[in-house]
Design a protein around this motif. Sequence first.
Motif, PDB file in Angstrom:
ATOM      1  N   PHE A   1      35.037  27.665  38.451  1.00  0.00           N
ATOM      2  CA  PHE A   1      35.300  28.860  39.246  1.00  0.00           C
ATOM      3  C   PHE A   1      36.292  28.596  40.377  1.00  0.00           C
ATOM      4  O   PHE A   1      36.987  29.496  40.810  1.00  0.00           O
ATOM      5  N   LYS A   2      36.358  27.368  40.869  1.00  0.00           N
ATOM      6  CA  LYS A   2      37.274  27.065  41.960  1.00  0.00           C
ATOM      7  C   LYS A   2      38.725  27.293  41.531  1.00  0.00           C
ATOM      8  O   LYS A   2      39.480  28.008  42.214  1.00  0.00           O
ATOM      9  N   ASP A   3      39.128  26.724  40.404  1.00  0.00           N
ATOM     10  CA  ASP A   3      40.507  26.872  39.953  1.00  0.00           C
ATOM     11  C   ASP A   3      40.810  28.305  39.536  1.00  0.00           C
ATOM     12  O   ASP A   3      41.915  28.812  39.763  1.00  0.00           O
ATOM     13  N   ILE A   4      39.828  28.980  38.905  1.00  0.00           N
ATOM     14  CA  ILE A   4      40.031  30.374  38.516  1.00  0.00           C
ATOM     15  C   ILE A   4      40.210  31.244  39.751  1.00  0.00           C
ATOM     16  O   ILE A   4      41.083  32.120  39.811  1.00  0.00           O
ATOM     17  N   SER A   5      39.399  30.995  40.776  1.00  0.00           N
ATOM     18  CA  SER A   5      39.475  31.799  42.002  1.00  0.00           C
ATOM     19  C   SER A   5      40.772  31.554  42.759  1.00  0.00           C
ATOM     20  O   SER A   5      41.352  32.473  43.338  1.00  0.00           O
ATOM     21  N   ILE A   6      41.242  30.298  42.761  1.00  0.00           N
ATOM     22  CA  ILE A   6      42.513  29.994  43.427  1.00  0.00           C
ATOM     23  C   ILE A   6      43.652  30.781  42.787  1.00  0.00           C
ATOM     24  O   ILE A   6      44.473  31.396  43.472  1.00  0.00           O
ATOM     25  N   SER A   7      43.686  30.793  41.456  1.00  0.00           N
ATOM     26  CA  SER A   7      44.756  31.523  40.767  1.00  0.00           C
ATOM     27  C   SER A   7      44.618  33.026  40.981  1.00  0.00           C
ATOM     28  O   SER A   7      45.619  33.736  41.099  1.00  0.00           O
ATOM     29  N   SER A   8      43.371  33.520  41.068  1.00  0.00           N
ATOM     30  CA  SER A   8      43.171  34.951  41.319  1.00  0.00           C
ATOM     31  C   SER A   8      43.640  35.324  42.724  1.00  0.00           C
ATOM     32  O   SER A   8      44.296  36.346  42.928  1.00  0.00           O
ATOM     33  N   ALA A   9      43.295  34.485  43.703  1.00  0.00           N
ATOM     34  CA  ALA A   9      43.677  34.759  45.091  1.00  0.00           C
ATOM     35  C   ALA A   9      45.187  34.735  45.267  1.00  0.00           C
ATOM     36  O   ALA A   9      45.725  35.382  46.181  1.00  0.00           O
ATOM     37  N   ALA A  10      45.890  34.001  44.407  1.00  0.00           N
ATOM     38  CA  ALA A  10      47.350  33.942  44.504  1.00  0.00           C
ATOM     39  C   ALA A  10      47.977  35.317  44.308  1.00  0.00           C
ATOM     40  O   ALA A  10      49.109  35.561  44.763  1.00  0.00           O
TER      41      ALA A  10
ATOM     42  N   PRO B   1      40.197  31.554  31.892  1.00  0.00           N
ATOM     43  CA  PRO B   1      38.820  31.042  31.719  1.00  0.00           C
ATOM     44  C   PRO B   1      38.698  30.050  30.564  1.00  0.00           C
ATOM     45  O   PRO B   1      37.817  29.187  30.578  1.00  0.00           O
ATOM     46  N   ARG B   2      39.606  30.138  29.600  1.00  0.00           N
ATOM     47  CA  ARG B   2      39.558  29.195  28.481  1.00  0.00           C
ATOM     48  C   ARG B   2      40.178  27.856  28.887  1.00  0.00           C
ATOM     49  O   ARG B   2      39.705  26.795  28.478  1.00  0.00           O
ATOM     50  N   ILE B   3      41.249  27.928  29.677  1.00  0.00           N
ATOM     51  CA  ILE B   3      41.859  26.692  30.161  1.00  0.00           C
ATOM     52  C   ILE B   3      40.906  25.956  31.090  1.00  0.00           C
ATOM     53  O   ILE B   3      40.747  24.734  31.021  1.00  0.00           O
ATOM     54  N   PHE B   4      40.245  26.733  31.987  1.00  0.00           N
ATOM     55  CA  PHE B   4      39.397  26.136  33.010  1.00  0.00           C
ATOM     56  C   PHE B   4      37.910  26.150  32.638  1.00  0.00           C
ATOM     57  O   PHE B   4      37.057  26.040  33.501  1.00  0.00           O
ATOM     58  N   ARG B   5      37.622  26.320  31.362  1.00  0.00           N
ATOM     59  CA  ARG B   5      36.236  26.233  30.909  1.00  0.00           C
ATOM     60  C   ARG B   5      35.835  24.769  30.881  1.00  0.00           C
ATOM     61  O   ARG B   5      36.498  23.948  30.241  1.00  0.00           O
ATOM     62  N   GLU B   6      34.754  24.470  31.545  1.00  0.00           N
ATOM     63  CA  GLU B   6      34.358  23.065  31.651  1.00  0.00           C
ATOM     64  C   GLU B   6      33.636  22.592  30.403  1.00  0.00           C
ATOM     65  O   GLU B   6      33.922  21.549  29.860  1.00  0.00           O
ATOM     66  N   GLN B   7      32.666  23.381  29.944  1.00  0.00           N
ATOM     67  CA  GLN B   7      31.958  22.964  28.745  1.00  0.00           C
ATOM     68  C   GLN B   7      31.177  24.145  28.197  1.00  0.00           C
ATOM     69  O   GLN B   7      30.818  25.064  28.904  1.00  0.00           O
ATOM     70  N   ALA B   8      30.936  24.125  26.930  1.00  0.00           N
ATOM     71  CA  ALA B   8      30.110  25.150  26.291  1.00  0.00           C
ATOM     72  C   ALA B   8      29.343  24.505  25.166  1.00  0.00           C
ATOM     73  O   ALA B   8      29.829  23.613  24.496  1.00  0.00           O
TER      74      ALA B   8
ATOM     75  N   ILE C   1      48.152  18.787  30.176  1.00  0.00           N
ATOM     76  CA  ILE C   1      48.797  18.177  31.331  1.00  0.00           C
ATOM     77  C   ILE C   1      47.832  18.176  32.509  1.00  0.00           C
ATOM     78  O   ILE C   1      46.732  18.729  32.427  1.00  0.00           O
ATOM     79  N   ASP C   2      48.229  17.547  33.606  1.00  0.00           N
ATOM     80  CA  ASP C   2      47.352  17.403  34.764  1.00  0.00           C
ATOM     81  C   ASP C   2      46.789  18.747  35.217  1.00  0.00           C
ATOM     82  O   ASP C   2      47.511  19.744  35.294  1.00  0.00           O
ATOM     83  N   MET C   3      45.481  18.760  35.518  1.00  0.00           N
ATOM     84  CA  MET C   3      44.810  20.005  35.880  1.00  0.00           C
ATOM     85  C   MET C   3      45.379  20.606  37.169  1.00  0.00           C
ATOM     86  O   MET C   3      45.426  21.824  37.320  1.00  0.00           O
ATOM     87  N   ASN C   4      45.824  19.760  38.097  1.00  0.00           N
ATOM     88  CA  ASN C   4      46.419  20.280  39.326  1.00  0.00           C
ATOM     89  C   ASN C   4      47.714  21.041  39.040  1.00  0.00           C
ATOM     90  O   ASN C   4      47.994  22.070  39.659  1.00  0.00           O
ATOM     91  N   ILE C   5      48.496  20.526  38.100  1.00  0.00           N
ATOM     92  CA  ILE C   5      49.733  21.213  37.718  1.00  0.00           C
ATOM     93  C   ILE C   5      49.410  22.544  37.056  1.00  0.00           C
ATOM     94  O   ILE C   5      50.057  23.567  37.326  1.00  0.00           O
ATOM     95  N   LEU C   6      48.389  22.551  36.188  1.00  0.00           N
ATOM     96  CA  LEU C   6      47.988  23.801  35.540  1.00  0.00           C
ATOM     97  C   LEU C   6      47.502  24.827  36.566  1.00  0.00           C
ATOM     98  O   LEU C   6      47.788  26.021  36.450  1.00  0.00           O
ATOM     99  N   THR C   7      46.773  24.358  37.581  1.00  0.00           N
ATOM    100  CA  THR C   7      46.279  25.266  38.618  1.00  0.00           C
ATOM    101  C   THR C   7      47.441  25.894  39.380  1.00  0.00           C
ATOM    102  O   THR C   7      47.450  27.101  39.648  1.00  0.00           O
TER     103      THR C   7
END
Length: 482
Positions: free
Chosen positions: A308-317, A278-285, A357-363
């Motif tokens: 939530f999209k990237d967090i959910s993808i990693s969770s579903a993995a 959630p810290r990596i994929f936090r958009e703004q605060a 690094i690129d967000m797609n790679i992190l995902t």
Amino acid sequence: SQLPVTIEDAIEEVKVGRTQWILLVICGLTFMSDAAEVTFLSFVTEQLRCEWGLTSAQETSITQAVFVGMICGAPVWGWVADKVGRRTAFLVSSVIICAFGFGTALTQGFYSLVTVRAIVGFGVSGLPVGFDILAEALPTSGRGAFLLYIEYFWTLGSIFVNVCAWLVLETRGWQLFTMLAALPTLIASIAGYIALPESPRWLVEEGRQEEALKIVNQWAKANGSKRRFKALAAEPHSEGGGISEMCTNRKLRRTTILMAIVWFAFGLAYYGVVSLLPRIFREQAVEPSADAARLLGEHKSCTISFNFKDISISSAAEILGVVFAVFMIDSVGRTWTQGVFYTLGAAMAVILGFRHIDMNILTVAASVARLAEMAASCATWVHTPELFPTRVRAQAHTVLNLVSKVGAFLAQYLISDAFSQVACGGMMAAVSFAAGIAAIFLTETAGKDLSEMSDVGSTKAGGSNSSLSDSDEDGADVTDQE
């Protein structure tokens, strides 16, 4: 007249049926709570850092309070499960989680939240007992694969929290989010009280064959078997047991040390990755200033947004991780399944250390990391109860779960502002790799009866001492010598 049968043979004849599926659902719902706990807190602490103006240290303390509760509760629940009963430990721990989980929504400040979440952690530390109840209800054939079905509930717990956060956290507030996260344990508590029996293996070990016989015959009827047992063979009473035996018996001590390394690394790497995302994929605060923080609750609103999209993808993995574990747990074996996937998780943790690094790679890295840690931990959960005899199984499992929570506790320091993300990823990688190496040196238990472990290093009343020689094979290969 029908001769008495052993509890192992009785469970083999009853086979897997309706009873085991009901147990799976009940125990699985509480498994969701354990998995959901850190995912839940990783969202709530970020939200409260904004709403309440929490410092980084206070944010970390909220999550750590849960693990302190787990560390305190693990030996308590293990003792209750082995000495009082599996069912009692399971139900009481579930009620505590449920009551204080809902109570979290009523907290009004930092200190009350920390206190309530510590009590929730105390209850969560009793959840491995549910896994042991299920393991002790299964026949040897297919036990590994069936036990892994419970891991789907773990993944569902993470996904459930992500969905609840997406639906209500930003629009309805963290209090409603908290109550929704506690629902699975409420259902499990009610279902457990109605339908969860005591473990017949534990009853036989305690010399309560008549109670065990009644339960096994009920299982046979529920599973559609026409077989009814007239009597169960008494098991020779085992002296010793408990944590002291795990430390003093040479074979159990070696197994305990190796498994402690694995469980510690699982706790640090898995919970570290889950808490970090959630810290990596936090958009703004909107971060309040020190002066504004004191007034935030009364005069200002504060919003925080997550990807939530990237967090959910990693969770579903994680679902794929369980699938891989199901296919490998019996064919490849428990030890190598852990070795391969803990090592893969280590490689992905290194990549997660580079936030820019690129967000797609992190995902992708986050997804593979959760897949790998889930697959490895699935094998760890299955392997653990198979490595220990009935008389210490619950205590061994809860103590090792305690060790994992120590790792999870330290993971909260790693992902805090005290360390750079590169250092965080590197340390998580190192301990995950260590787990892979330690797992390979454990005894392989695929296809072995749980009853084989009941003879490890025990002194039977009225019998000879079957302590193990240095040349004996470890763990499950040892049987009594007449």
